[in-house]
Design a protein around this motif. Structure first.
Motif, PDB file in Angstrom:
ATOM      1  N   ALA A 181      55.169 -52.052  37.011  1.00  0.00           N
ATOM      2  CA  ALA A 181      55.479 -50.710  36.508  1.00  0.00           C
ATOM      3  C   ALA A 181      54.965 -49.604  37.411  1.00  0.00           C
ATOM      4  O   ALA A 181      55.431 -48.466  37.320  1.00  0.00           O
ATOM      5  N   GLY A 182      53.976 -49.906  38.242  1.00  0.00           N
ATOM      6  CA  GLY A 182      53.394 -48.883  39.086  1.00  0.00           C
ATOM      7  C   GLY A 182      52.566 -47.868  38.333  1.00  0.00           C
ATOM      8  O   GLY A 182      52.374 -46.744  38.795  1.00  0.00           O
ATOM      9  N   THR A 183      52.063 -48.266  37.176  1.00  0.00           N
ATOM     10  CA  THR A 183      51.237 -47.380  36.370  1.00  0.00           C
ATOM     11  C   THR A 183      50.305 -48.228  35.510  1.00  0.00           C
ATOM     12  O   THR A 183      50.355 -49.461  35.555  1.00  0.00           O
ATOM     13  N   SER A 184      49.468 -47.575  34.727  1.00  0.00           N
ATOM     14  CA  SER A 184      48.524 -48.272  33.869  1.00  0.00           C
ATOM     15  C   SER A 184      49.226 -48.856  32.643  1.00  0.00           C
ATOM     16  O   SER A 184      50.388 -48.520  32.347  1.00  0.00           O
ATOM     17  N   LEU A 185      48.512 -49.704  31.907  1.00  0.00           N
ATOM     18  CA  LEU A 185      49.054 -50.198  30.643  1.00  0.00           C
ATOM     19  C   LEU A 185      49.329 -49.039  29.688  1.00  0.00           C
ATOM     20  O   LEU A 185      50.367 -49.008  29.019  1.00  0.00           O
ATOM     21  N   VAL A 186      48.389 -48.101  29.602  1.00  0.00           N
ATOM     22  CA  VAL A 186      48.601 -46.938  28.734  1.00  0.00           C
ATOM     23  C   VAL A 186      49.802 -46.143  29.211  1.00  0.00           C
ATOM     24  O   VAL A 186      50.594 -45.640  28.398  1.00  0.00           O
ATOM     25  N   GLY A 187      49.975 -46.051  30.532  1.00  0.00           N
ATOM     26  CA  GLY A 187      51.152 -45.355  31.065  1.00  0.00           C
ATOM     27  C   GLY A 187      52.445 -46.028  30.662  1.00  0.00           C
ATOM     28  O   GLY A 187      53.451 -45.361  30.368  1.00  0.00           O
ATOM     29  N   ILE A 188      52.465 -47.365  30.653  1.00  0.00           N
ATOM     30  CA  ILE A 188      53.658 -48.093  30.213  1.00  0.00           C
ATOM     31  C   ILE A 188      53.942 -47.807  28.745  1.00  0.00           C
ATOM     32  O   ILE A 188      55.094 -47.607  28.334  1.00  0.00           O
ATOM     33  N   LEU A 189      52.885 -47.776  27.940  1.00  0.00           N
ATOM     34  CA  LEU A 189      53.043 -47.660  26.494  1.00  0.00           C
ATOM     35  C   LEU A 189      53.308 -46.237  26.025  1.00  0.00           C
ATOM     36  O   LEU A 189      53.930 -46.041  24.975  1.00  0.00           O
ATOM     37  N   ARG A 190      52.827 -45.237  26.764  1.00  0.00           N
ATOM     38  CA  ARG A 190      52.736 -43.888  26.202  1.00  0.00           C
ATOM     39  C   ARG A 190      54.081 -43.378  25.671  1.00  0.00           C
ATOM     40  O   ARG A 190      54.220 -43.079  24.483  1.00  0.00           O
ATOM     41  N   GLU A 191      55.079 -43.273  26.515  1.00  0.00           N
ATOM     42  CA  GLU A 191      56.340 -42.670  26.074  1.00  0.00           C
ATOM     43  C   GLU A 191      57.152 -43.625  25.210  1.00  0.00           C
ATOM     44  O   GLU A 191      57.766 -43.205  24.217  1.00  0.00           O
ATOM     45  N   ARG A 192      57.135 -44.897  25.557  1.00  0.00           N
ATOM     46  CA  ARG A 192      58.007 -45.849  24.870  1.00  0.00           C
ATOM     47  C   ARG A 192      57.454 -46.272  23.506  1.00  0.00           C
ATOM     48  O   ARG A 192      58.230 -46.522  22.577  1.00  0.00           O
ATOM     49  N   VAL A 193      56.108 -46.347  23.373  1.00  0.00           N
ATOM     50  CA  VAL A 193      55.519 -46.902  22.149  1.00  0.00           C
ATOM     51  C   VAL A 193      54.584 -45.920  21.454  1.00  0.00           C
ATOM     52  O   VAL A 193      54.724 -45.642  20.263  1.00  0.00           O
ATOM     53  N   LEU A 194      53.589 -45.406  22.175  1.00  0.00           N
ATOM     54  CA  LEU A 194      52.548 -44.606  21.534  1.00  0.00           C
ATOM     55  C   LEU A 194      53.103 -43.323  20.926  1.00  0.00           C
ATOM     56  O   LEU A 194      52.761 -42.975  19.783  1.00  0.00           O
ATOM     57  N   GLU A 195      53.924 -42.609  21.660  1.00  0.00           N
ATOM     58  CA  GLU A 195      54.463 -41.352  21.124  1.00  0.00           C
ATOM     59  C   GLU A 195      55.345 -41.578  19.900  1.00  0.00           C
ATOM     60  O   GLU A 195      55.186 -40.876  18.886  1.00  0.00           O
ATOM     61  N   PRO A 196      56.270 -42.537  19.910  1.00  0.00           N
ATOM     62  CA  PRO A 196      57.033 -42.780  18.678  1.00  0.00           C
ATOM     63  C   PRO A 196      56.172 -43.184  17.486  1.00  0.00           C
ATOM     64  O   PRO A 196      56.474 -42.828  16.344  1.00  0.00           O
ATOM     65  N   LEU A 197      55.079 -43.915  17.746  1.00  0.00           N
ATOM     66  CA  LEU A 197      54.209 -44.337  16.655  1.00  0.00           C
ATOM     67  C   LEU A 197      53.273 -43.228  16.187  1.00  0.00           C
ATOM     68  O   LEU A 197      52.593 -43.382  15.170  1.00  0.00           O
ATOM     69  N   GLY A 198      53.202 -42.134  16.917  1.00  0.00           N
ATOM     70  CA  GLY A 198      52.279 -41.061  16.564  1.00  0.00           C
ATOM     71  C   GLY A 198      50.851 -41.369  16.949  1.00  0.00           C
ATOM     72  O   GLY A 198      49.917 -40.865  16.312  1.00  0.00           O
TER      73      GLY A 198
END
Length: 490
Positions: A181-198
């Motif tokens: 991904a060229g980014t951190s685990l949090v970077g992978i998750l942020r837009e796709r998972v964390l933001e939708p989950l709030g």
């Protein structure tokens, strides 16, 4: 999208059963609960925090972190950027893949997620020291030193044939995900998972080279853990958005068929999927000392817990014994709206009053000590206590490697503080008082973790020197130094 709330009876759950669950958890001598939250059909029916733990405080999740890591991998699999059949070492920076031993070439992303790397026991100790890099022709200066130490030890068995719960497996798959991904685990998750989950923030402990541990070290609020469980309960959907594919969810929850040779309890003998344990009921993300993200598809229920316990099976037993029979009890019996409302009200009142009692505030005039013992890091070499004001608690100063760290100790109440040293910030709460024999005792709670430090200072005998003891209720897995448990950086 934060989950809405609803009363238990409106979700066809008998609140009396939830009260019995709270009773059972509090009555167990080996369990100290910090929080729990329960949702049915995407609506929170019960949520409780034992003060000083609170809804907005993140909590160290230990191996629930593996489920966050697997979710990041799921994002990449859904996007076609990674496959479970991919060799996990193929794309790691600094690795000469062709020079790796055959078994390391064969270990796949799926093998790592299923704890089937071919090791026959926990292998993380090999990578515990970052001070050096193994000297092998397969390594170069671009390689994470933890990966270097891992790859210096070939698995004992053919990959995919043997189950061994192993931090090395998740560390490698996390490294592969970051590389792709060229980014951190949090970077992978942020837009796709964390933001939708709030989920506003997912903190994560990192190695000295800046890599997230992957297998441990994530911090999130209880509601965020509940949201993760709810995401898998809803087959990867959040509202009208497909965050993860149903195929990934099915893969994550399906046990590999490999046998856990050392289960330690019935809910660790049901199999292991892609970083989720199968349970006697449903499946779960599972972290040391009582951190759970539980998914119960048959009941349309998600559960999150945080705790400090050495008896994790007892938490699951209490949930199976008290929560599950309460589900649909309201619709299985003749309706009694008044009784249901009364039970809902009683539960709400009980949850609002949950607390961990501070130690008694016996008087203490102050003192200082320079001899220490206990299982906390020995770099804490001196302590002194002074009263703040009559009835106002105390100021406790511990000397760590020549630096003074000061915190407030409440008298009959928890007082909040924060230590800052070595670029780390550690939130604390503490309470204490005299011991009645001229000594002083305090509970120091690392309030964003499962862990508690106990300080006891003894009075000096005639002609001698008093000392102090620092000990853990349950020693943490990330080393003995309290400061090193934090993922907050100054």
């Amino acid at each position: 999208m934060p989950l809405p709330s609803i009363s238990p009876s409106a979700a066809a759950i008998d609140a009396a059963g939830l009260l019995a669950l709270v009773d059972a958890l509090e009555a167990h001598p080996g369990i100290e609960m910090h929080s729990f939250a329960i949702a049915r059909a995407g609506r929170v029916v019960a949520e409780g925090y034992w003060a000083p733990y609170a809804a907005e405080r993140p909590h160290l999740l230990y191996s629930v972190s593996k489920s966050w890591t697997a979710t990041a991998v799921g994002v990449l699999v859904d996007e076609g950027r990674l496959a479970l059949s991919d060799p996990v070492c193929r794309d790691l920076p600094g690795v000469d893949f062709a020079a790796l031993p055959a078994r390391w070439q064969q270990v796949t992303v799926g093998d790592c997620l299923r704890m089937a790397t071919g090791h026959d026991q926990e292998a993380w100790l090999w990578g515990s020291d970052e001070s050096g890099v193994a000297t092998r022709p397969l390594l170069d200066s671009g390689l994470d030193p933890m990966v270097a130490r891992i790859l210096a030890h070939e698995p004992e068995h053919e990959p995919g044939t043997h189950f061994a719960y192993n931090q090395v497996a998740t560390y490698l798959v996390a490294a592969a995900a970051r590389a792709v991904a060229g980014t951190s685990l949090v970077g992978i998750l942020r837009e796709r998972v964390l933001e939708p989950l709030g989920v506003p923030e997912l903190l994560w402990k990192t190695t000295g080279s800046g890599a997230e541990l992957g297998f441990s070290g994530s911090f999130a609020r209880t509601r965020d853990v509940l949201a993760l469980a709810q995401l898998y309960l809803d087959e990867g959907r959040v509202g009208d958005r497909q965050v993860l594919s149903p195929e990934w969810v099915e893969c994550a929850r399906t046990p590999s068929g490999l046998v856990n040779p050392d289960p330690g309890g019935p809910d660790w003998a049901q199999g292991y999927g892609c970083s989720f344990w199968s349970s006697r009921h449903g499946y779960r993300g599972d972290g040391a000392f009582g951190q759970f993200a539980i998914v119960l598809p048959q009941h349309r229920i998600a559960v999150a817990t945080t705790a400090e316990t050495g008896d994790m099976q007892a938490i699951l037993d209490a949930i199976w014994t008290h929560l599950l029979p309460a589900v649909d009890r309201a619709v299985d019996r003749p309706g009694d709206p008044a009784a249901d409302t009364a039970a809902d009200t009683a539960l709400a009142e009980r949850l609002a009053g949950l607390r961990i009692a501070p130690p008694p505030p016996l008087p203490f005039a102050g003192g200082q000590w320079s001899r220490t013992s206990g299982d906390v890091a020995q770099s804490y070499s001196a302590a002194r206590v002074r009263p703040v004001e009559p009835g106002g608690g105390w100021e406790l100063t511990l000397t760590r490697d020549g630096t003074d760290l000061t915190l407030a100790v409440g008298a009959g109440a928890w007082a909040e503080s924060e230590w800052r040293a070595d670029g780390i910030r550690l939130p604390l709460v503490a309470a204490g008082g005299g011991t009645g024999d001229g000594g002083f005792a305090a509970q120091i709670r690392l309030v964003e973790t499962p862990h508690t430090v106990h300080l006891r200072a003894t009075p000096a005998p005639p002609g001698g020197a008093g000392g102090f003891d620092l000990s853990w209720s349950l020693p943490p897995l990330h080393g003995p130094d309290p400061l090193r448990q934090s993922a907050r950086y100054a």
